[in-house]
Every structure is written in C-alpha cells, then in structure tokens.
Design a protein around this motif. Structure first.
Motif, PDB file in Angstrom:
ATOM      1  N   VAL A   1       0.699  -0.763  -0.168  1.00  0.00           N
ATOM      2  CA  VAL A   1       0.454  -0.136  -0.030  1.00  0.00           C
ATOM      3  C   VAL A   1       0.678   1.004   0.033  1.00  0.00           C
ATOM      4  CG1 VAL A   1      -2.325   1.160   0.844  1.00  0.00           C
ATOM      5  CG2 VAL A   1      -2.413  -1.431   1.673  1.00  0.00           C
ATOM      6  N   VAL A   2       1.358   1.954  -1.294  1.00  0.00           N
ATOM      7  CA  VAL A   2       2.130   2.815  -1.595  1.00  0.00           C
ATOM      8  C   VAL A   2       1.657   4.363  -1.281  1.00  0.00           C
ATOM      9  CG1 VAL A   2       3.383   1.384  -2.920  1.00  0.00           C
ATOM     10  CG2 VAL A   2       1.799   2.915  -3.283  1.00  0.00           C
ATOM     11  N   GLY A   3       0.001   4.500  -0.942  1.00  0.00           N
ATOM     12  CA  GLY A   3      -0.209   5.729  -0.617  1.00  0.00           C
ATOM     13  C   GLY A   3      -1.833   5.683  -0.823  1.00  0.00           C
ATOM     14  N   LYS A   4      -2.658   6.734   0.397  1.00  0.00           N
ATOM     15  CA  LYS A   4      -3.685   7.081   0.066  1.00  0.00           C
ATOM     16  C   LYS A   4      -3.824   8.429   0.272  1.00  0.00           C
ATOM     17  CE  LYS A   4      -4.629   6.217   5.152  1.00  0.00           C
ATOM     18  NZ  LYS A   4      -5.291   7.179   5.500  1.00  0.00           N
ATOM     19  N   GLY A   5      -5.293   8.562   0.111  1.00  0.00           N
ATOM     20  CA  GLY A   5      -5.740  10.069   0.162  1.00  0.00           C
ATOM     21  C   GLY A   5      -6.671  10.560   0.436  1.00  0.00           C
ATOM     22  N   SER A   6      -7.700  11.643   0.246  1.00  0.00           N
ATOM     23  CA  SER A   6      -9.412  11.674   0.384  1.00  0.00           C
ATOM     24  C   SER A   6      -9.273  12.210  -1.182  1.00  0.00           C
ATOM     25  CB  SER A   6      -9.401  12.941   1.894  1.00  0.00           C
ATOM     26  OG  SER A   6      -8.692  13.931   1.701  1.00  0.00           O
ATOM     27  N   GLY A   7     -10.210  13.260  -1.211  1.00  0.00           N
ATOM     28  CA  GLY A   7     -11.322  13.619  -2.425  1.00  0.00           C
ATOM     29  C   GLY A   7     -10.603  12.796  -3.921  1.00  0.00           C
ATOM     30  N   ASN A   8     -10.403  13.373  -4.669  1.00  0.00           N
ATOM     31  CA  ASN A   8     -10.216  12.654  -6.123  1.00  0.00           C
ATOM     32  C   ASN A   8      -8.297  12.816  -6.664  1.00  0.00           C
ATOM     33  OD1 ASN A   8     -12.661  12.375  -6.802  1.00  0.00           O
ATOM     34  ND2 ASN A   8     -12.571  14.026  -7.971  1.00  0.00           N
ATOM     35  N   PHE A   9      -7.907  11.388  -6.823  1.00  0.00           N
ATOM     36  CA  PHE A   9      -6.368  11.199  -7.014  1.00  0.00           C
ATOM     37  C   PHE A   9      -5.860  11.777  -8.090  1.00  0.00           C
ATOM     38  CE2 PHE A   9      -3.097   8.358  -8.983  1.00  0.00           C
ATOM     39  CZ  PHE A   9      -2.871   8.796  -7.895  1.00  0.00           C
ATOM     40  N   ASP A  10      -5.072  12.767  -7.513  1.00  0.00           N
ATOM     41  CA  ASP A  10      -4.275  13.560  -8.513  1.00  0.00           C
ATOM     42  C   ASP A  10      -3.170  12.527  -9.131  1.00  0.00           C
ATOM     43  OD1 ASP A  10      -2.679  15.405  -9.932  1.00  0.00           O
ATOM     44  OD2 ASP A  10      -3.815  16.824  -8.825  1.00  0.00           O
ATOM     45  N   PRO A  11      -3.621  12.697 -11.012  1.00  0.00           N
ATOM     46  CA  PRO A  11      -2.216  11.916 -10.658  1.00  0.00           C
ATOM     47  C   PRO A  11      -1.349  11.804 -11.233  1.00  0.00           C
ATOM     48  CG  PRO A  11      -3.736  11.812 -13.034  1.00  0.00           C
ATOM     49  CD  PRO A  11      -4.349  12.115 -11.582  1.00  0.00           C
ATOM     50  N   ILE A  12      -0.729  13.390 -11.280  1.00  0.00           N
ATOM     51  CA  ILE A  12       0.243  14.150 -11.295  1.00  0.00           C
ATOM     52  C   ILE A  12       0.728  14.529  -9.628  1.00  0.00           C
ATOM     53  CG2 ILE A  12       1.663  16.329 -12.422  1.00  0.00           C
ATOM     54  CD1 ILE A  12       0.186  14.612 -14.475  1.00  0.00           C
ATOM     55  N   GLU A  13       0.301  15.264  -8.933  1.00  0.00           N
ATOM     56  CA  GLU A  13       1.064  15.571  -7.229  1.00  0.00           C
ATOM     57  C   GLU A  13       1.136  14.009  -6.795  1.00  0.00           C
ATOM     58  OE1 GLU A  13       2.523  18.022  -6.869  1.00  0.00           O
ATOM     59  OE2 GLU A  13       1.843  18.901  -9.304  1.00  0.00           O
ATOM     60  N   ASP A  14      -0.482  13.244  -6.468  1.00  0.00           N
ATOM     61  CA  ASP A  14      -0.321  12.749  -5.516  1.00  0.00           C
ATOM     62  C   ASP A  14       0.727  11.324  -5.412  1.00  0.00           C
ATOM     63  OD1 ASP A  14      -2.930  13.230  -4.238  1.00  0.00           O
ATOM     64  OD2 ASP A  14      -3.744  12.565  -5.375  1.00  0.00           O
ATOM     65  N   PRO A  15       1.589  11.027  -6.896  1.00  0.00           N
ATOM     66  CA  PRO A  15       2.203   9.364  -6.537  1.00  0.00           C
ATOM     67  C   PRO A  15       3.859  10.035  -6.180  1.00  0.00           C
ATOM     68  CG  PRO A  15       1.413   9.831  -8.692  1.00  0.00           C
ATOM     69  CD  PRO A  15       0.773  11.107  -8.021  1.00  0.00           C
ATOM     70  N   LYS A  16       3.430  11.858  -5.844  1.00  0.00           N
ATOM     71  CA  LYS A  16       5.214  12.402  -5.532  1.00  0.00           C
ATOM     72  C   LYS A  16       4.903  11.833  -3.951  1.00  0.00           C
ATOM     73  CE  LYS A  16       4.683  16.226  -8.959  1.00  0.00           C
ATOM     74  NZ  LYS A  16       4.789  17.278  -8.525  1.00  0.00           N
ATOM     75  N   GLY A  17       3.727  11.297  -3.208  1.00  0.00           N
ATOM     76  CA  GLY A  17       3.857  11.035  -2.511  1.00  0.00           C
ATOM     77  C   GLY A  17       3.531  10.123  -1.299  1.00  0.00           C
ATOM     78  N   PHE A  18       4.405   8.975  -2.734  1.00  0.00           N
ATOM     79  CA  PHE A  18       3.779   7.563  -2.704  1.00  0.00           C
ATOM     80  C   PHE A  18       5.252   6.563  -2.009  1.00  0.00           C
ATOM     81  CE2 PHE A  18       1.201   6.085  -6.247  1.00  0.00           C
ATOM     82  CZ  PHE A  18       0.558   6.342  -5.939  1.00  0.00           C
ATOM     83  N   ASN A  19       5.064   6.415  -0.768  1.00  0.00           N
ATOM     84  CA  ASN A  19       6.544   5.302   0.014  1.00  0.00           C
ATOM     85  C   ASN A  19       6.257   4.094  -0.497  1.00  0.00           C
ATOM     86  OD1 ASN A  19       7.798   4.219   1.930  1.00  0.00           O
ATOM     87  ND2 ASN A  19       5.848   4.145   3.433  1.00  0.00           N
ATOM     88  N   LEU A  20       7.941   3.813  -1.411  1.00  0.00           N
ATOM     89  CA  LEU A  20       8.023   3.539  -2.212  1.00  0.00           C
ATOM     90  C   LEU A  20       9.296   2.308  -1.115  1.00  0.00           C
ATOM     91  CD1 LEU A  20       8.069   4.732  -5.831  1.00  0.00           C
ATOM     92  CD2 LEU A  20       6.423   3.432  -3.989  1.00  0.00           C
ATOM     93  N   VAL A  21       9.004   2.831   0.024  1.00  0.00           N
ATOM     94  CA  VAL A  21      10.469   2.701   0.424  1.00  0.00           C
ATOM     95  C   VAL A  21       9.876   1.252   1.511  1.00  0.00           C
ATOM     96  CG1 VAL A  21      12.453   2.694   2.772  1.00  0.00           C
ATOM     97  CG2 VAL A  21      11.488   4.488   0.455  1.00  0.00           C
ATOM     98  N   ASP A  22       9.518   1.747   2.736  1.00  0.00           N
ATOM     99  CA  ASP A  22       8.646   0.438   3.849  1.00  0.00           C
ATOM    100  C   ASP A  22       7.240   0.631   3.597  1.00  0.00           C
ATOM    101  OD1 ASP A  22       8.490   3.276   4.782  1.00  0.00           O
ATOM    102  OD2 ASP A  22       9.274   2.529   6.629  1.00  0.00           O
ATOM    103  N   PRO A  23       6.288   0.595   2.739  1.00  0.00           N
ATOM    104  CA  PRO A  23       5.060   0.447   2.731  1.00  0.00           C
ATOM    105  C   PRO A  23       3.815  -0.561   3.682  1.00  0.00           C
ATOM    106  CG  PRO A  23       5.953   0.065   0.228  1.00  0.00           C
ATOM    107  CD  PRO A  23       6.762   0.376   1.174  1.00  0.00           C
ATOM    108  N   VAL A  24       2.916  -1.004   4.023  1.00  0.00           N
ATOM    109  CA  VAL A  24       2.858  -2.121   4.660  1.00  0.00           C
ATOM    110  C   VAL A  24       2.177  -3.102   3.886  1.00  0.00           C
ATOM    111  CG1 VAL A  24       0.968  -0.987   4.853  1.00  0.00           C
ATOM    112  CG2 VAL A  24       1.443  -3.032   6.106  1.00  0.00           C
ATOM    113  N   GLU A  25       2.962  -3.963   3.715  1.00  0.00           N
ATOM    114  CA  GLU A  25       2.179  -5.193   3.004  1.00  0.00           C
ATOM    115  C   GLU A  25       1.383  -5.864   3.076  1.00  0.00           C
ATOM    116  OE1 GLU A  25       4.393  -9.145   0.701  1.00  0.00           O
ATOM    117  OE2 GLU A  25       5.778  -7.835   2.178  1.00  0.00           O
ATOM    118  N   ARG A  26       0.638  -6.129   2.745  1.00  0.00           N
ATOM    119  CA  ARG A  26      -1.496  -6.588   2.967  1.00  0.00           C
ATOM    120  C   ARG A  26      -1.646  -7.269   2.076  1.00  0.00           C
ATOM    121  NH1 ARG A  26      -4.027  -3.331   8.090  1.00  0.00           N
ATOM    122  NH2 ARG A  26      -4.406  -5.523   7.951  1.00  0.00           N
ATOM    123  N   ASN A  27      -2.204  -8.643   2.464  1.00  0.00           N
ATOM    124  CA  ASN A  27      -3.686  -8.897   1.173  1.00  0.00           C
ATOM    125  C   ASN A  27      -4.808  -8.131   0.948  1.00  0.00           C
ATOM    126  OD1 ASN A  27      -5.598 -10.562   3.256  1.00  0.00           O
ATOM    127  ND2 ASN A  27      -3.317 -11.538   3.201  1.00  0.00           N
TER     128      ASN A  27
END
Length: 555
Positions: A467-493
């Motif tokens: 789970v690399v990111g979450k947020g409120s409102g509509n997803f912004d494909p340009i701005e929101d990925p800048k805040g993704f956690n690609l180092v230690d995001p939680v791993e789930r099923n």
C-alpha cells in the motif's frame, strides 16, 4: 443421531537423525448444517467439525497443507484460504465460480497448497454467498524451526476472532434481498470468539474470557471474520504493540485501539502489567458513512490469575462510531519491517498502470419492489458470476464464459467524490483484465460518491500488495504519486479504500492463474463489486499453471 468425528493428523517425515523442517500437514474438514448450538435465537447454523468458530490450522513456513473437505450441509460450499498466496496452486484458492465449481452436498474435495515464504496469522472461510458468517477459522503459520520472531518472544499466544451474528438464516435473508432489490438486514450482534457478551435475548454461556498471568507477554492473533463490519478493538487499561498485519511483519508501534476491517488480521503483543483484576474487552463498529449497521458492541473480559471471584470490572471508553481520525492514525502508523531478513520488495518500475473506481449504483429490476435493484461496480462494471469457474474455462479454453475487456480506467470521467452523474446505472459483465507474467502493477482504487461514499476493504487473491499511498478526494495522477512510500509501505492482502478517497497499491504479477479482486464487505460483493485478473503463464512449467486435480468439483 449421526455422529461426526474429526481426526486431525500431523504427519512429519524424517530420514535417519536428520530433522526436516518442511512437513505435510493433513486436516479433515467436515461441513455440517445441523449444529445444536443455539445463540441469539438461531436454531441451526452451518459449521465445520461442529465448531463455531471453526478449527484452527497450525503449520510452519513452507509446509504443505492438505485439507479434505466433506460437505454434509444442504447447500453448495467452497473454502478459501484467505491470504495464502497459492503460488501456482490456484485450484486450491477456493472462491466459487472463480477458481473452482462448488463442492456439492455429499461430495468431497482435497485442497492442497504450500505456504511458500509465509508466516503469521491468516484465516479460512467459506467463499460462496454469506455462509462464511459461521464457516470460518484461524490459520496460524509459525516460523521455520529455529527461526525466532523478529520481536519479543511471547510467553503464550491467543487467537481472537471477531464476527457477526444473525438470528435468522443468512442464506434465506440474502435470497429475499436479491428478489426484493432492497439491502439485506444488518446483523443482530457482534461476537468475540463466538460470544456477543451480555446482550438481551442472547445465550452467552458466560462469554469469552482471556486468561492471563501477571508479568507475562501474550501474542494476540486477531482476525476480523465479520461479513460487513469494521471494528475498533480495545482492552481496558492495556496497550498493544503491533508487530504484524496480514501475515507480514511490521515495524512495532504502540496503540490503545486496534482498527481492523473484514478480511484483515493483526498480531499484537500484550503485556499483563496491570493490577490483578477483570478488564473489559470491546469490539465496536466503525462507520463514517450514512449506512445502516449493527451498532452493538461485543464484549469479553481479560482476567488475571488470582483475581477474586466477584471483582470490580475495569471499564474502557468505546471510540465514537465515526472516528475517522482514529482509523487514519492506526493505518498511517503501519510500515513494513523492511529488514535485511524481511525486505520490502516494492516494485519500482511499473508495467501496468491501472485506475479503478468503486461504488454502488441502481439498475432496473422488473421483479423488485421498487422496480430497481441496488448494485455495486468496479469501473462501472457489475460483475456477473459465471456458471463455469473462470480458472477452468481459462485452462481448458472454454469460450463464452468471460471476456478480457475489463477497462483499465473508468469508462467515463466525472467528479468521483462530488456530485454524482445523472445516470447511475451500471453495465453487467463477466470481464477479466489480462496481466503479463512477472509484470509490475500499480493500481489506484478510487471510492465514488454515487448514492453515498463509503470505505471499502479490498481483498486481492493470490498476491500480497504494498500500500504505497492513500488520500482523500479525487486522486491526482500528477501530484499524489510524489508522496508515495516506495521504501517501507505496509504489505497486505486486504487493504482499505477510505470513504471519499483513494488507495494506491503495487504488486508483481508472478502467480499464473485467475485471481479474484473484490470488496470484503459481503453486501458489496453480492451486489457485484468484484472483478478478476488473468495472469499469463511465464516460461516453462515452474512459471505456468499446472493441470487441475482429478477431484476438482464439476459445475
């Protein structure tokens, strides 16, 4: 009266003096309908081996598990091993009409799978209609022999299963709902290890008690087996250290309140460091949308050894039902352990970029009370269950069962969390999305405000996801990925999509077969909030789906 006998066999193979860690665990499941247990007015319930909750499966990492299921109920049934990756063993995954046809009354099926690289707490449950209300139980996967936990070794371990209870027959209730087009009734009570606590009209048999000894540390394996309810879990006066979710180790953090959605598991360390006494345990519902729910709190007790016979009970304050800030705080605290031994292998480069909208709609219905039926959809497609299992039709190349045109993006764009479109009708179809073997997938799932926004626990079969990111409102494909956690995001099923918001996940499509993605709120799954991924074979037999077993049930 017929007797039902269970023999659980634990078979270990050894050669000379050598110790072989990888074992074969054999279990027998007998699914019966008539259970004499009467709780909250119910006469009969469907159970496994006459137990509610059902028996616990114990195994170790890399063990092979073989379970023979005999269906002595009066309706079709399958068993899903929730969270087990089923690497190249999709025939054992269990969702009805996705990977197998149901086990019909009087028939048997042997589930055979290996727990590749998995350890922790998972659970099993029926995966056809709403039968999982009473057909479920824990899966405990211990580390390999000699491998310690990456946290304080507990003195004891306890299983806690949260659930829901209906006084009436859930299958009858669901069928009436489908005919009328109206929502099914909410549950009558919530349960902790099968007991609701002191609720008027419900036989509790004293309720559940968690017995502890002063100074000892306990690993609580907590499972949300409820059909439609998120829970806050608390023990008066005590704090938890969270060390694992969905059988994936996490960086430990402390909390007084655990938030857990249907389909999720949480391992928490609890130290019995309070004065000897009796402490209230609560499982209370969370809902931050105007949706009817069972608002009763299930209760149990933690009792210290040496507590007097009639002690004063230490109470706790139940969180407000709509405590979104509390749920966000808990979810945002979860991080993968990401150690040298347990690295977080987050895909860094993406081959498939997908965007799914989820929500409800209204479709015409000639037989329904109001002429319409409430439905749910992914990318405006309400999934229609096939009459032949998708995996079988894929393997045998049976045409006409499904199509491969599931849209990777919404078919039309609107303000997803604002004013809904005038037309809220969905399309119907049995569609899958094809993924290349070993490709990296990024999927953003967006909640919509069609009828009403709501949080959704989404479960993906066959994979763990980051789970690399979450947020409120509509997803912004340009701005929101800048805040993704690609180092230690939680791993789930099973991961949450927030009310009026979005969640982004990443995973590697390294498991050939057909894999179900659906909301783990059973009401939404029933309405059609589900789809499937078809993962292609790779190169050679080790990257390909093997043939089905000979006893695979027929439709």
């Amino acid at each position: 009266m017929m007797r039902y006998i269970l023999i659980t066999l634990l078979v270990a193979f050894s050669a000379g003096a050598a110790v072989i860690e990888s074992l074969v665990r054999h279990y027998s499941f007998l699914v019966v309908l008539k259970n004499e247990t009467k709780i909250c007015g119910s006469k009969f319930i469907t159970t496994v081996n006459r137990k509610f909750p059902g028996p616990t499966l114990y195994a170790r990492e890399d063990d092979t598990v073989i379970v023979r299921v005999t269906n002595r109920a009066n309706h079709n049934l399958t068993i899903h091993w929730h969270g087990v990756r089923q690497l190249r063993s999709g025939w054992a995954d269990g969702p009805a009409y996705i990977t197998q046809c149901p086990i019909q009354p009087g028939q048997n099926y042997v589930y055979n799978f290996t727990l590749h690289g998995q350890r922790g707490t998972l659970f099993w449950h029926a995966h056809i209609s709403w039968i999982r209300a009473t057909v479920h139980g824990a899966i405990v996967i211990l580390p390999k022999l000699g491998v310690p936990y990456p946290f304080t070794n507990p003195d004891k371990e306890k299983i806690i299963i949260l659930g829901e209870w209906w006084k009436g027959d859930v299958e009858d209730m669901v069928q009436k709902s489908l005919v009328s087009g109206l929502p099914p009734t909410v549950s009558d009570v919530h349960t902790i290890n099968g007991h609701p606590g002191p609720v008027h009209g419900c036989a509790t048999n004293g309720g559940f008690t968690l017995h502890v000894e002063s100074g000892k540390t306990y690993l609580l394996r907590i499972i949300n087996a409820a059909l439609n309810e998120d829970f806050f879990f608390k023990i008066a006066g005590h704090r938890f250290s969270i060390v694992e979710v969905d059988a994936s180790y996490t960086k430990p953090f402390e909390t007084e309140t655990i938030f857990i959605s249907p389909g999720q598991t949480t391992n928490a360390l609890l130290t019995a460091d309070k004065p000897v006494g009796k402490y209230l345990i609560t499982a209370s519902p969370f809902m931050d949308a105007p949706v009817p729910i069972d608002n009763l709190t299930a209760t149990a007790f933690l009792r210290y050894k040496g507590t007097p016979k009639n002690p004063t009970i230490v109470l706790t304050q139940v969180p407000a039902q709509n405590s979104t800030l509390l749920t966000d705080r808990f979810i945002d605290s979860l991080r993968s352990l990401n150690s040298e031994e347990y690295p977080a292998k987050v895909p860094q480069f993406i081959d498939h970029t997908l965007f799914f909208t989820i929500g409800v709609g209204i479709n015409p219905c000639e037989t329904c009370v109001n002429g319409v039926r409430i439905v749910a959809a992914v990318n405006n497609v309400t999934f229609l269950m096939p009459e032949i299992a998708l995996l079988q039709s894929h393997y045998y190349k049976i045409r006409g069962v499904f199509t491969e045109d599931f849209p990777g993006n919404p078919p039309f764009v609107f303000d997803y969390t604002g004013k809904p479109p005038a037309n809220i009708q969905t399309t119907n179809g049995t569609k899958v999305y094809r993924l290349r073997y070993n490709s990296n997938v990024q999927l953003v799932i967006q909640d919509t405000a069609v009828i009403a926004p709501e949080s959704h626990p989404i479960h993906l079969h066959g994979f763990n996801v980051f789970v690399v990111g979450k947020g409120s409102g509509n997803f912004d494909p340009i701005e929101d990925p800048k805040g993704f956690n690609l180092v230690d995001p939680v791993e789930r099923n099973t991961f949450g999509v927030p009310n009026g918001g979005w969640t982004a996940i990443r995973f590697k499509a390294d498991n050939p077969g057909v894999w179900f993605l659906h909301c783990h709120l059973e009401v939404h799954t029933t309405w059609g909030l589900k789809m499937a991924f078809l993962v292609e074979n790779g190169e050679g037999p080790n990257e390909s789906l093997p043939p089905p077993p000979r006893d695979l049930p027929r439709c």
